[in-house]
Scaffold this motif. Structure first.
Motif, PDB file in Angstrom:
ATOM      1  N   ARG A  23       0.784  -0.594  -0.147  1.00 25.68           N
ATOM      2  CA  ARG A  23       0.473  -0.090  -0.093  1.00 25.68           C
ATOM      3  C   ARG A  23       0.826   1.062   0.405  1.00 25.68           C
ATOM      4  N   LEU A  24       1.785   0.952   0.880  1.00 23.01           N
ATOM      5  CA  LEU A  24       2.885   2.474   0.868  1.00 23.01           C
ATOM      6  C   LEU A  24       3.555   2.505  -0.786  1.00 23.01           C
ATOM      7  N   ALA A  25       3.975   1.828  -1.099  1.00 22.75           N
ATOM      8  CA  ALA A  25       4.941   1.198  -2.716  1.00 22.75           C
ATOM      9  C   ALA A  25       3.640   2.106  -3.592  1.00 22.75           C
ATOM     10  N   LYS A  26       2.432   1.327  -3.587  1.00 23.65           N
ATOM     11  CA  LYS A  26       1.105   2.266  -3.977  1.00 23.65           C
ATOM     12  C   LYS A  26       0.938   4.084  -4.049  1.00 23.65           C
ATOM     13  N   SER A  27       1.109   4.300  -3.045  1.00 23.56           N
ATOM     14  CA  SER A  27       0.722   5.936  -2.522  1.00 23.56           C
ATOM     15  C   SER A  27       1.584   6.609  -2.605  1.00 23.56           C
ATOM     16  N   THR A  28       3.204   6.322  -3.422  1.00 24.78           N
ATOM     17  CA  THR A  28       4.544   7.229  -3.052  1.00 24.78           C
ATOM     18  C   THR A  28       4.182   7.990  -5.099  1.00 24.78           C
ATOM     19  N   PRO A  29       4.709   9.282  -4.957  1.00 19.49           N
ATOM     20  CA  PRO A  29       4.205  10.631  -6.235  1.00 19.49           C
ATOM     21  C   PRO A  29       4.572   9.275  -7.235  1.00 19.49           C
ATOM     22  N   LEU A  30       6.118   8.950  -7.379  1.00 21.60           N
ATOM     23  CA  LEU A  30       6.445   7.949  -8.157  1.00 21.60           C
ATOM     24  C   LEU A  30       5.629   7.068  -8.959  1.00 21.60           C
ATOM     25  N   ALA A  31       5.027   5.936  -7.944  1.00 24.93           N
ATOM     26  CA  ALA A  31       3.660   5.362  -8.065  1.00 24.93           C
ATOM     27  C   ALA A  31       2.931   5.824  -8.927  1.00 24.93           C
ATOM     28  N   ARG A  32       1.687   6.618  -8.319  1.00 23.16           N
ATOM     29  CA  ARG A  32       1.195   8.068  -8.881  1.00 23.16           C
ATOM     30  C   ARG A  32       1.350   8.054 -10.248  1.00 23.16           C
ATOM     31  N   SER A  33       2.322   8.652  -9.948  1.00 25.56           N
ATOM     32  CA  SER A  33       3.145   9.240 -11.188  1.00 25.56           C
ATOM     33  C   SER A  33       2.897   8.122 -12.622  1.00 25.56           C
ATOM     34  N   ARG A  34       3.159   7.183 -12.376  1.00 28.10           N
ATOM     35  CA  ARG A  34       3.483   5.760 -13.528  1.00 28.10           C
ATOM     36  C   ARG A  34       1.644   4.911 -13.679  1.00 28.10           C
ATOM     37  N   ARG A  35       1.055   5.501 -12.121  1.00 25.87           N
ATOM     38  CA  ARG A  35      -0.129   5.418 -12.890  1.00 25.87           C
ATOM     39  C   ARG A  35      -0.522   5.793 -13.955  1.00 25.87           C
ATOM     40  N   ARG A  36      -0.338   6.988 -13.523  1.00 26.28           N
ATOM     41  CA  ARG A  36      -1.064   8.349 -14.843  1.00 26.28           C
ATOM     42  C   ARG A  36      -0.853   8.458 -16.280  1.00 26.28           C
ATOM     43  N   VAL A  37       0.614   7.667 -16.356  1.00 22.98           N
ATOM     44  CA  VAL A  37       1.225   7.824 -17.346  1.00 22.98           C
ATOM     45  C   VAL A  37       0.218   6.637 -18.125  1.00 22.98           C
ATOM     46  N   PHE A  38       0.022   5.281 -17.676  1.00 25.10           N
ATOM     47  CA  PHE A  38      -0.471   4.344 -17.909  1.00 25.10           C
ATOM     48  C   PHE A  38      -1.944   4.813 -18.634  1.00 25.10           C
ATOM     49  N   TRP A  39      -2.404   5.383 -17.822  1.00 25.30           N
ATOM     50  CA  TRP A  39      -4.500   5.777 -18.463  1.00 25.30           C
ATOM     51  C   TRP A  39      -3.600   6.484 -18.701  1.00 25.30           C
ATOM     52  N   TRP A  40      -3.073   7.806 -19.084  1.00 28.22           N
ATOM     53  CA  TRP A  40      -2.678   8.441 -20.442  1.00 28.22           C
ATOM     54  C   TRP A  40      -2.722   7.081 -21.994  1.00 28.22           C
ATOM     55  N   PHE A  41      -2.036   6.450 -21.684  1.00 24.24           N
ATOM     56  CA  PHE A  41      -1.676   5.446 -22.413  1.00 24.24           C
ATOM     57  C   PHE A  41      -2.965   4.749 -23.186  1.00 24.24           C
ATOM     58  N   VAL A  42      -3.422   3.960 -22.176  1.00 24.42           N
ATOM     59  CA  VAL A  42      -4.702   3.151 -22.327  1.00 24.42           C
ATOM     60  C   VAL A  42      -6.104   3.741 -22.209  1.00 24.42           C
ATOM     61  N   ALA A  43      -6.122   5.069 -22.463  1.00 27.53           N
ATOM     62  CA  ALA A  43      -7.329   5.514 -22.780  1.00 27.53           C
ATOM     63  C   ALA A  43      -7.964   6.044 -24.126  1.00 27.53           C
ATOM     64  N   PRO A  44      -6.911   6.736 -24.912  1.00 27.43           N
ATOM     65  CA  PRO A  44      -7.362   5.986 -26.215  1.00 27.43           C
ATOM     66  C   PRO A  44      -7.390   4.743 -26.621  1.00 27.43           C
ATOM     67  N   ALA A  45      -6.747   3.786 -26.687  1.00 30.14           N
ATOM     68  CA  ALA A  45      -7.236   2.341 -27.194  1.00 30.14           C
ATOM     69  C   ALA A  45      -8.924   1.882 -26.627  1.00 30.14           C
ATOM     70  N   ALA A  46      -8.769   2.369 -25.746  1.00 30.05           N
ATOM     71  CA  ALA A  46     -10.138   2.235 -24.132  1.00 30.05           C
ATOM     72  C   ALA A  46     -11.374   2.865 -24.969  1.00 30.05           C
ATOM     73  N   VAL A  47     -11.104   3.669 -25.528  1.00 24.99           N
ATOM     74  CA  VAL A  47     -12.596   4.830 -26.394  1.00 24.99           C
ATOM     75  C   VAL A  47     -12.346   4.335 -27.887  1.00 24.99           C
ATOM     76  N   LEU A  48     -11.464   3.871 -28.621  1.00 25.09           N
ATOM     77  CA  LEU A  48     -11.272   3.862 -29.735  1.00 25.09           C
ATOM     78  C   LEU A  48     -12.313   2.253 -29.569  1.00 25.09           C
TER      79      LEU A  48
END
Length: 322
Positions: A23-48
């Motif tokens: 849980r602590l690893a997921k709440s770090t700034p680096l982990a949150r930044s990686r999740r945001r980048v992940f969703w930015w890449f996934v979102a266009p394909a998911a919308v299509l």
């Protein structure tokens, strides 16, 4: 200091401590930044995928529950369209033809592809031969139907060869009774190169030392096939089976172009479910029946889902590392 380190190690090894650390690893700034980048890449394909696949599938399901000619309001009829197509002998013929393509054409395609894989595995010049047998895969189906029709015409290449060897009355390959057989042979010809290439690629990834050790141990060709090739390519064969299941049920352009070119498209004996669905929606005779066409598409989708699930169970096995 030593006691503190031992306490930290003990906490890290406990299940509760591991969950807390996760849980602590997921709440770090680096982990949150990686999740945001992940969703930015996934979102266009998911919308299509949502716009091009999910929403049209839901619309098709809704249309299948209505009587609709393509214009004007829809009339909700529930499962009447499904009952109607299962009572239609033309649909049953097309469904039978779809199963014949799936199992007969698929069986011949995989058998020939497997033999080609075994023959070409150690053959010099196999890359050129692989390119030659793969060629029909990249040619449009309409062009292939013209070439295949030229081979089987009464004055075509096949009958010319038969006459040259003494057959005075070669058969009419494009008659209504044998046309679907010619279509199935054409589908074997078109698809063999693709699946043979997949199987050859799966064999190429097997380390050569395994075959060398088997040869030193005195293993014959059958033993190498059973204990090396099949176990190490079983997952690829499973993927190829799923690809064939999906593609075989929606085959359309080759059948439509070939039967139309031969003048037998009005004959329902050569239809499969894809051609039946098209004919229901875009037939020039009578009012278009988008409801029954959509119901046929839903049945095809359910058939694909069931067969893909069975294929995954049949070809499921433990991962082999080498």
């Amino acid at each position: 200091m030593t006691e503190t380190m031992e306490l930290v190690i003990h906490r890290d090894r406990s299940p509760v401590g591991a969950q807390r650390d996760a849980r602590l690893a997921k709440s770090t700034p680096l982990a949150r930044s990686r999740r945001r980048v992940f969703w930015w890449f996934v979102a266009p394909a998911a919308v299509l995928y949502l716009v091009l696949m999910v929403i049209p599938s839901i619309q098709t399901l809704w249309i299948s529950l209505n009587r609709w000619g393509g214009a004007g309001p829809m009339e909700f009829v529930g499962f009447e369209n499904y009952r109607r197509i299962f009572a239609d002998p033309v649909f049953m013929i097309s469904f039978r033809n779809t199963l014949l393509i799936l199992f007969v054409v698929g069986g011949l395609t995989f058998l020939i592809s497997f033999v080609l894989m075994l023959v070409l595995r150690d053959l010099r010049g196999r890359r050129f031969i692989r390119a030659v047998i793969f060629f029909p895969t990249i040619v449009p189906g309409v062009v292939l139907s013209i070439v295949w029709g030229f081979l089987f015409q009464h004055e075509g290449l096949l009958n010319t060869v038969l006459r040259s060897v003494g057959v005075t009355a070669p058969p009419e390959w494009l008659s209504e009774n044998s046309l679907f057989l010619v279509i199935m042979l054409g589908l074997v010809w078109i698809n063999t190169g693709f699946y043979a290439t997949i199987l050859l690629a799966s064999v190429d990834r097997i380390p050569p030392y395994l075959f060398e050790e088997a040869a030193l141990a005195g293993a014959n060709a059958y033993q190498r096939l059973r204990h090396i090739i099949l176990p190490l390519t079983w997952d690829v064969i499973g993927v190829a089976a799923v690809l064939w299941t999906v593609s075989s049920i929606k085959i359309f352009e080759f059948i439509y172009a070939f039967a139309g070119g031969a003048g037998y498209l009005p004959s329902t004996q050569v239809w499969n479910t894809a051609v039946y669905s098209y004919a229901e929606a875009f037939s020039a005779q009578g009012v278009p029946k988008y409801g029954t066409s959509a119901a046929t598409a839903i049945i095809m989708l359910l058939l694909v889902g069931v067969l893909v699930g069975l294929s995954r169970r049949i070809f499921k096995h433990e991962t082999i590392e080498y």
